[in-house]
Design a protein around this motif. Structure first.
Motif, short mmCIF file in Angstrom:
data_model
loop_
_atom_site.label_atom_id
_atom_site.label_comp_id
_atom_site.label_asym_id
_atom_site.label_seq_id
_atom_site.Cartn_x
_atom_site.Cartn_y
_atom_site.Cartn_z
N VAL A 4 45.49 8.92 41.72
CA VAL A 4 46.05 9.44 43.06
C VAL A 4 45.85 10.97 42.68
O VAL A 4 46.35 11.61 41.98
N ASP A 5 45.72 11.54 44.14
CA ASP A 5 45.47 12.91 44.18
C ASP A 5 46.87 13.63 43.76
O ASP A 5 47.85 13.17 44.40
N TRP A 9 51.52 12.90 44.62
CA TRP A 9 52.06 12.20 43.67
C TRP A 9 53.78 12.04 44.33
O TRP A 9 54.01 12.66 45.15
N ALA A 10 54.63 11.21 43.55
CA ALA A 10 56.03 11.04 43.81
C ALA A 10 56.21 10.35 45.30
O ALA A 10 57.17 10.68 45.83
#
Length: 97
Positions: A4-5, A9-10
């Motif tokens: 995931v880039d 994130w988050a």
């Protein structure tokens, strides 16, 4: 490998990917998911362990990096059955058109 880039994130994308892969694997009759994250990749390990993966005790070196083996059993109930996702004991129905 799936990444995931970091700019994304988050946002729950990693968990959505895990849930999608879990559903596809269960639909195809697989009973176990396996991962080999880097031993020092604490962010990934928190994601995986939060999704119900547990260390199997196996470790190895992969490309010069120490990796740890994580596993997660799957419950396959068919396309319209009930499947347990993540580390939660709560089940949710799966409906697909």
């Amino acid at each position: 490998m799936v990444f995931v880039d970091p700019d994304l994130w988050a946002q729950g994308i990693g968990r959505q990917l895990l849930d999608a892969v879990s559903g596809l694997a269960a639909d195809r009759g697989h009973q176990l998911l396996q991962l080999w994250p880097g031993q020092g990749n604490q962010r990934a390990r928190r994601l995986y362990e939060g999704a119900g993966f547990r260390p199997s005790g196996r470790r190895q070196q992969l490309g010069g990096e120490n990796v740890i083996h994580l596993v997660r059993p799957l419950q396959a109930e068919g396309l319209y059955g009930v499947r347990i996702f993540g580390g939660s004991s709560a089940a949710r129905p799966v409906h697909r058109a």
